[in-house]
Each structure stands twice: as C-alpha cells, then as structure tokens.
Scaffold this motif. Sequence first.
Motif, PDB file in Angstrom:
ATOM      1  N   VAL A 123     -12.108   3.733   0.365  1.00  0.00           N
ATOM      2  CA  VAL A 123     -11.648   5.106   0.126  1.00  0.00           C
ATOM      3  C   VAL A 123     -10.266   5.356   0.723  1.00  0.00           C
ATOM      4  CG1 VAL A 123     -12.071   7.529   0.700  1.00  0.00           C
ATOM      5  CG2 VAL A 123     -13.908   6.146  -0.260  1.00  0.00           C
ATOM      6  N   PRO A 124     -10.029   5.098   2.024  1.00  0.00           N
ATOM      7  CA  PRO A 124      -8.674   5.354   2.553  1.00  0.00           C
ATOM      8  C   PRO A 124      -7.617   4.461   1.931  1.00  0.00           C
ATOM      9  CG  PRO A 124     -10.055   4.282   4.209  1.00  0.00           C
ATOM     10  CD  PRO A 124     -10.961   4.672   3.100  1.00  0.00           C
ATOM     11  N   LEU A 125      -7.977   3.218   1.604  1.00  0.00           N
ATOM     12  CA  LEU A 125      -7.001   2.323   0.980  1.00  0.00           C
ATOM     13  C   LEU A 125      -6.570   2.860  -0.385  1.00  0.00           C
ATOM     14  CD1 LEU A 125      -8.593  -1.146   1.845  1.00  0.00           C
ATOM     15  CD2 LEU A 125      -6.405  -0.278   2.704  1.00  0.00           C
ATOM     16  N   LEU A 126      -7.545   3.277  -1.184  1.00  0.00           N
ATOM     17  CA  LEU A 126      -7.228   3.753  -2.526  1.00  0.00           C
ATOM     18  C   LEU A 126      -6.515   5.101  -2.487  1.00  0.00           C
ATOM     19  CD1 LEU A 126     -10.534   2.637  -4.244  1.00  0.00           C
ATOM     20  CD2 LEU A 126      -8.253   1.737  -4.729  1.00  0.00           C
ATOM     21  N   ARG A 127      -6.888   5.945  -1.548  1.00  0.00           N
ATOM     22  CA  ARG A 127      -6.185   7.231  -1.423  1.00  0.00           C
ATOM     23  C   ARG A 127      -4.724   7.006  -1.025  1.00  0.00           C
ATOM     24  NH1 ARG A 127      -8.579  11.771  -2.294  1.00  0.00           N
ATOM     25  NH2 ARG A 127     -10.847  11.993  -2.220  1.00  0.00           N
ATOM     26  N   GLU A 128      -4.498   6.068  -0.130  1.00  0.00           N
ATOM     27  CA  GLU A 128      -3.120   5.759   0.257  1.00  0.00           C
ATOM     28  C   GLU A 128      -2.341   5.209  -0.939  1.00  0.00           C
ATOM     29  OE1 GLU A 128      -0.585   2.938   3.380  1.00  0.00           O
ATOM     30  OE2 GLU A 128      -2.773   3.037   3.529  1.00  0.00           O
ATOM     31  N   ALA A 129      -3.002   4.354  -1.711  1.00  0.00           N
ATOM     32  CA  ALA A 129      -2.339   3.779  -2.881  1.00  0.00           C
ATOM     33  C   ALA A 129      -1.970   4.863  -3.886  1.00  0.00           C
ATOM     34  CB  ALA A 129      -3.254   2.741  -3.533  1.00  0.00           C
ATOM     35  N   LEU A 130      -2.918   5.726  -4.198  1.00  0.00           N
ATOM     36  CA  LEU A 130      -2.651   6.772  -5.184  1.00  0.00           C
ATOM     37  C   LEU A 130      -1.671   7.813  -4.655  1.00  0.00           C
ATOM     38  CD1 LEU A 130      -6.302   7.068  -6.457  1.00  0.00           C
ATOM     39  CD2 LEU A 130      -4.343   6.343  -7.828  1.00  0.00           C
ATOM     40  N   GLY A 131      -1.597   7.950  -3.336  1.00  0.00           N
ATOM     41  CA  GLY A 131      -0.636   8.873  -2.750  1.00  0.00           C
ATOM     42  C   GLY A 131       0.806   8.433  -2.921  1.00  0.00           C
ATOM     43  N   LEU A 132       1.028   7.172  -3.295  1.00  0.00           N
ATOM     44  CA  LEU A 132       2.390   6.687  -3.529  1.00  0.00           C
ATOM     45  C   LEU A 132       2.975   7.235  -4.836  1.00  0.00           C
ATOM     46  CD1 LEU A 132       1.893   2.935  -2.522  1.00  0.00           C
ATOM     47  CD2 LEU A 132       3.112   4.681  -1.212  1.00  0.00           C
ATOM     48  N   TRP A 133       2.097   7.723  -5.719  1.00  0.00           N
ATOM     49  CA  TRP A 133       2.582   8.218  -7.013  1.00  0.00           C
ATOM     50  C   TRP A 133       3.199   9.598  -6.850  1.00  0.00           C
ATOM     51  CZ3 TRP A 133       2.172   6.005 -12.020  1.00  0.00           C
ATOM     52  CH2 TRP A 133       1.623   4.711 -12.022  1.00  0.00           C
ATOM     53  N   ARG A 134       4.380   9.793  -7.467  1.00  0.00           N
ATOM     54  CA  ARG A 134       5.088  11.062  -7.392  1.00  0.00           C
ATOM     55  C   ARG A 134       5.322  11.667  -8.774  1.00  0.00           C
ATOM     56  NH1 ARG A 134       9.982  10.567  -6.153  1.00  0.00           N
ATOM     57  NH2 ARG A 134      10.131   8.401  -6.772  1.00  0.00           N
ATOM     58  N   GLY A 135       4.608  11.156  -9.748  1.00  0.00           N
ATOM     59  CA  GLY A 135       4.771  11.639 -11.118  1.00  0.00           C
ATOM     60  C   GLY A 135       4.579  10.480 -12.077  1.00  0.00           C
ATOM     61  N   PRO A 136       4.852  10.681 -13.370  1.00  0.00           N
ATOM     62  CA  PRO A 136       4.731   9.597 -14.338  1.00  0.00           C
ATOM     63  C   PRO A 136       5.639   8.420 -13.976  1.00  0.00           C
ATOM     64  CG  PRO A 136       4.944  11.705 -15.448  1.00  0.00           C
ATOM     65  CD  PRO A 136       5.217  11.959 -14.005  1.00  0.00           C
ATOM     66  N   ALA A 137       5.105   7.213 -14.108  1.00  0.00           N
ATOM     67  CA  ALA A 137       5.866   6.019 -13.743  1.00  0.00           C
ATOM     68  C   ALA A 137       7.147   5.893 -14.559  1.00  0.00           C
ATOM     69  CB  ALA A 137       5.005   4.772 -13.942  1.00  0.00           C
ATOM     70  N   LEU A 138       8.179   5.386 -13.896  1.00  0.00           N
ATOM     71  CA  LEU A 138       9.471   5.077 -14.521  1.00  0.00           C
ATOM     72  C   LEU A 138      10.149   6.307 -15.125  1.00  0.00           C
ATOM     73  CD1 LEU A 138       8.604   1.681 -16.284  1.00  0.00           C
ATOM     74  CD2 LEU A 138       9.340   2.101 -13.940  1.00  0.00           C
ATOM     75  N   THR A 139       9.908   7.463 -14.534  1.00  0.00           N
ATOM     76  CA  THR A 139      10.608   8.666 -14.990  1.00  0.00           C
ATOM     77  C   THR A 139      12.111   8.504 -14.755  1.00  0.00           C
ATOM     78  OG1 THR A 139       8.710  10.070 -14.489  1.00  0.00           O
ATOM     79  CG2 THR A 139      10.856  11.153 -14.639  1.00  0.00           C
ATOM     80  N   GLY A 140      12.886   8.824 -15.773  1.00  0.00           N
ATOM     81  CA  GLY A 140      14.334   8.692 -15.665  1.00  0.00           C
ATOM     82  C   GLY A 140      14.895   7.468 -16.340  1.00  0.00           C
ATOM     83  N   THR A 141      14.014   6.612 -16.886  1.00  0.00           N
ATOM     84  CA  THR A 141      14.502   5.445 -17.627  1.00  0.00           C
ATOM     85  C   THR A 141      14.674   5.801 -19.102  1.00  0.00           C
ATOM     86  OG1 THR A 141      12.232   4.656 -17.976  1.00  0.00           O
ATOM     87  CG2 THR A 141      13.404   3.822 -16.048  1.00  0.00           C
ATOM     88  N   VAL A 142      15.333   4.934 -19.838  1.00  0.00           N
ATOM     89  CA  VAL A 142      15.539   5.184 -21.262  1.00  0.00           C
ATOM     90  C   VAL A 142      14.204   5.076 -22.004  1.00  0.00           C
ATOM     91  CG1 VAL A 142      17.910   4.342 -21.208  1.00  0.00           C
ATOM     92  CG2 VAL A 142      16.058   2.748 -21.693  1.00  0.00           C
ATOM     93  N   THR A 143      14.146   5.698 -23.163  1.00  0.00           N
ATOM     94  CA  THR A 143      12.896   5.730 -23.934  1.00  0.00           C
ATOM     95  C   THR A 143      12.876   4.594 -24.943  1.00  0.00           C
ATOM     96  OG1 THR A 143      13.904   7.291 -25.471  1.00  0.00           O
ATOM     97  CG2 THR A 143      12.625   8.212 -23.655  1.00  0.00           C
TER      98      THR A 143
END
Length: 663
Positions: A123-143
């Motif tokens: 539980v703490p490992l996975l919560r820490e992992a998911l806490g690294l996300w700050r939004g959709p991955a690779l936001t700001g890259t070309v489409t």
Amino acid sequence: MDFSLLGPISVTTGSGELALGPAKRSSVLALLLLQPNTTVPLEQLIDSLWEEEPPEHARTVVQGHVSRLRATLARGGAEAYGIELATHGSAYLLRLPEELIDAHRFAELVALARPEAAPADAVPLLREALGLWRGPALTGTVTSPPFAAAAHALEEQRLAATEALARAHGALGEHEQAAAILYTAAVNNPLREGMVAELMRALFRTGRQSDAMEWFHRTRRLLDEELGVGPGARLKGAYEEILRAEEAGAGGRGRGGTASGTGQGGGTNGAGRTAQGAPQEAGASDPRRTTAADPRVPDQGGRGPTGGAPGRTSGPPAVPRLLPRPPARFLGREQQLAALTTVVQSAVPGESPLAVVTGPAGVGKTACAVQWSHAYAGAFPDGQLFADLRGFNEGAAAEPVEILRDFLLALGTPPERVPTSAQSASALFRSLVAERRLLVVLDNAQSSAQVRPLLPGGAHCATVVTSRSRLDGLVATDVARPVPVQALGAAEGTALLGAMLGAERVADDPDAAQELVALCDGLPLALRAAAAQLTARPRWRLARLAAALRDERRRLALLSAEDTGVAAALRMSVARLSADDARLLSALAANADGHLNASVAAALAGADPEVIQEGLDRLTEMHLVDEEATDVYTISTLTQLFARDEGPAGGPERKPGGDSGSG
C-alpha cells in the motif's frame, strides 16, 4: 535535478524549474528520457516530432533543439548530477542516473510492491508511486503517434498500479478504500472492464450490492453504444459471482466480507456511501454542516477541518490543487470572509452553494476569494479548481470550453477523452465531480453566461465567482449569493500601508497616511501601488507622495506599478461598456463633487431621463457608479479622473436582453 514525464514535461533543480522552450524541444527531451542511457537515432527523433511529412530542414531543427537543451541542462548544473547530453554520429545519448526520472522511480516502486503476498507493504509503495503523477503523461509534447503510444503505455502502467493498490487494500479487508480508489479510475476509464469488475466486487463487499449491479448495467449499455459489443468474461464473471452470493444470502455482509460470502459481519449498508455509489471517507468536513462556533471549521490560518460529515476519498489521479498563492499582506475583510462561510454553511440540502464576490476594479475581490479558499481548503478534500476567466482583461474573455478542458485534465481525464464542445465538456465535468467535495473558484467573470457551463452539479461542491459585474443572472437562475466588497476605510487602509511599508514608517506620518488612503479612494490596488512608489524611495516621507497625488493630472500615473495600476484596471471595465454607457460615464465625470441624481445625470449627458436611468443602472451594475440611496448616485474620484482623461471609448453596443457583461 529531477526529470518529469508523468505529467507536464519538466526539469527541476534546487533553484526551481528550468525553462525548456517550445513543445518540440520538450518532445526531444521526453524521447531521450524514455530511452535513457541509450543512443536515439536522429531519424527516430524526426519521425516522432512531425506527424506529417517533415520539412527539409528537420535535421537542422532537431540539432538546434538538442544544442539548446544541452545549454539549458548545463545552466541547471547537469554536470554535478552526472548528466551529459552527448552526440554519437547521427544519434544522441542522454547519460544520467535513471532514478532522476519520475517514470523510472514509478516503475521501481510498482515492481517492489506485492499486493497479494505482502499487501501491508504494498500500500505505501503503490501510493508513493501513484503520487509521482502530476497529470496526463507526456503533457506538452507534440501530438504524434509515437508520443501518443508512449503516453498510452505509461497510462496503462498507472491504471495497473491503481488496480494493484485496490487489490492490496482488498487483501487487507479495506474494501471501502479499494472502492474509493477504483471508483475514480473507473469513471475516467468506463470501458476498462477489468477495473469495473473489481469495483463491483469492492462495492459488494462493503454491502453496496445495488451500486455494484448498477455499474454492471451502466458498463454493459456503454459497451453496446460505443463498441457494439457485450460484456466480456471478467465483467460477466463479477456479475454472476455477485448474483450467486446474493442467492446464497451473502449480500451486504459488510466490511471485510467477500463476494462469495466468506467475510466477516459487522458492516453497514448506508454509512460512507454516496447516491451514486462513490465511497466516502469518514473525517472529511462539510462546511455546510457546521456553525461559526464549531471547532471543525478551520480558522483563518488555513488549517483544515478534522471532523464533521463524511466526505468522499479520491484515488489516483492526484487531487487538483489549483489555487494561486495566498495574497501577500492580506488584512481585514472579516465581514466578507464570514459571508463566504455563511453561503456555504447555509446552503439548502441538495444544492451546490454559489457565492459571487463583487465590487469595483481594484477593490480586492480576487484576494478575498483566494484568502478564503486557502483557509477553507480542508473542507474540500477532493480538490480546489481555479480559473481566471479573463472577463476584464485585454483581449477576449476565456471561452468556457477552454476552462473546462483545463479542469478535466486536472481531474485526470486523458487528453483524447476531453470533449471538444462546451456542452459535452460541461456534462463530463459535472459527472466527474458529482460526488466529490470540491471547491471551484472562477475569477474575473464577465457574465453569467460565461460562468454557467463551469458550475459543478454536485451537492457537495461549492463555487466562488468574482466579478466587477453583479452577475444578476446567476442570482436569478442559480440562487447565487452576492458578497459585496467595498473600499477600505481609513483605519483599514492605514493598516495596509503599515503592512506594506512597515508600521514605524506609517506611524511617523499618520496624517499623511490617512490622506493617502483618501487620495486612493480606499482601493487596495491603489494603496499597494502607492506603497510600491514609497518602497522604491525609502527616503521619502508619506507626506511627499501625498502632495504629489494631490495633483489630479498626475494621480493615476503615480498609482501604477509596472503592469499593475488603477488606470489599467478601469480601462478594462470601460472597455466592456457600450459606446452610449461610456459617453454617459464621461459626462458624469464632469460633475464636480461626484454626487448626482438621474435628473442631473440627464442634464450632464443631454439625454432623455428614462434612457439615462437605464444607463445609470448598468453603470451601477458594473460598479463604476454607486447608488447610495434611491436616486442618489456617487462616482469615485479615481473613476472621475479616468473618465475625464480617457473620454468616451466604450465597446460595441450590447444586445438588448443579452447576458454579456450584465449577468
């Protein structure tokens, strides 16, 4: 130095975030980070950066981006971290410790977690992992397809980690937590049958079998409408499992139970649930269920509540915290802050409270709303959304669909799932927040029509709108509660000057301080601009600036600081007026003492009194004129000076019956 792929592409050092430049440059960095310590051919970079046929100078463009990235990393101290962006023939290599990349740390934490074998550690490992996300991955890259595929792969890892976290909670008998985590993820991924199946089981194990069944039927309908297929084996398996358990009398055995009926008893069917089956977490407070004397209401220091009505938890994605920084040197406004709290506390059950903070330009509406929002953020554990609607900025006001896109992305909606129409985006927004305890702050609104698509529908949400217009339309149709903000009095204005300049400097010249407040019409914006002038001139006494401000020809120019000033703020208000109303304001400015009635106004404007009355009403609505009593109007000195200097320069005629600018 930290590199982020799990959200907007960014590089952060101890001194702040590095400026990466345009999207293609961020995309080059992202592709190198996706393959760290590996040579990436130039052709692969070109193929990834251009969805269509690349231009003839593509190689030169990529080489330029790499060169600038190398310089940017060097300025951030890359060498000290063991980071090097090297060129190998027609390929590039980004050497770095992989633990500096958030996606790498995420994968390592997920790999360490064993949700079934060691759930308490997982539980703490996975919560820490998911806490690294700050939004959709690779936001700001070309489409382009390569980046879309990479973002999709990372998102699949995120969803797998979310499901693993739910399984870990389930293995510990914490089915409420499992359901909370899966609920948010399933709302954002309604066609992910395996996730919905696990949510059904988690809901059933908390005694909410009707909600579990509703999820099955909802997903079955969606599969048929969107894909033309029926439920798969996992979804049907969960459905049949629950049916068998109900037939065996195992339904609703409560927390700790299982779909096969082998769990412990002791759960309840009603506690900790919402009307739509969204699990709730005890301990989150609802300000509508408290009183002013209730210790659960946070104080002005911004401490969150510690008790009260149950509130909904939210699993990944991260809870949005979009409020701007608290206003500096904020003083007073106790009456307005208390009024905002009352709006939320006294809302009719089942209604989403809505407050409209109104007042003239420069009076401090945004500061008041943001101060309150920070102080009461703890009452909204599912997040705080903020948007500047640019209703009184230069250029066009923000379109609702633009704001809704930002909100949906902040709530974890994948970019490809964000609707392009305002109506559809508004519907999805209301659906996502229906069962959340969420605060929405809509700053600088131009009209009621601009605000309505952005209002959340959930009874546990609250909305605070700021505007120079009264937004009477929101009062009429959405039962908005006005919270007027007036100019500061002598004591409050002097206190603000003391906070900005230091109490001793103000105490040395108290009469001049009070005169400055009067010359600034008690507007915080003007007082802060005056304080900026005095801060830049530490040898000046307050009386010297007061003497300069007595010259009406110079006053507005002196009450400005770089891009901030009273004249600029008033200009944006007048720009939203019709040409007739702007001419009326200019005529009113000719009145010597600033006090008049409709007859005097008609004489000054040389127009019919009935027409003038309508214009006065609109100017009052926009807080450019105040109606102190029936047919007694005042216009502030600073507004008079601006209207005299600028002359009639209103915007386009407003349409009869329209909502623009009037609410």
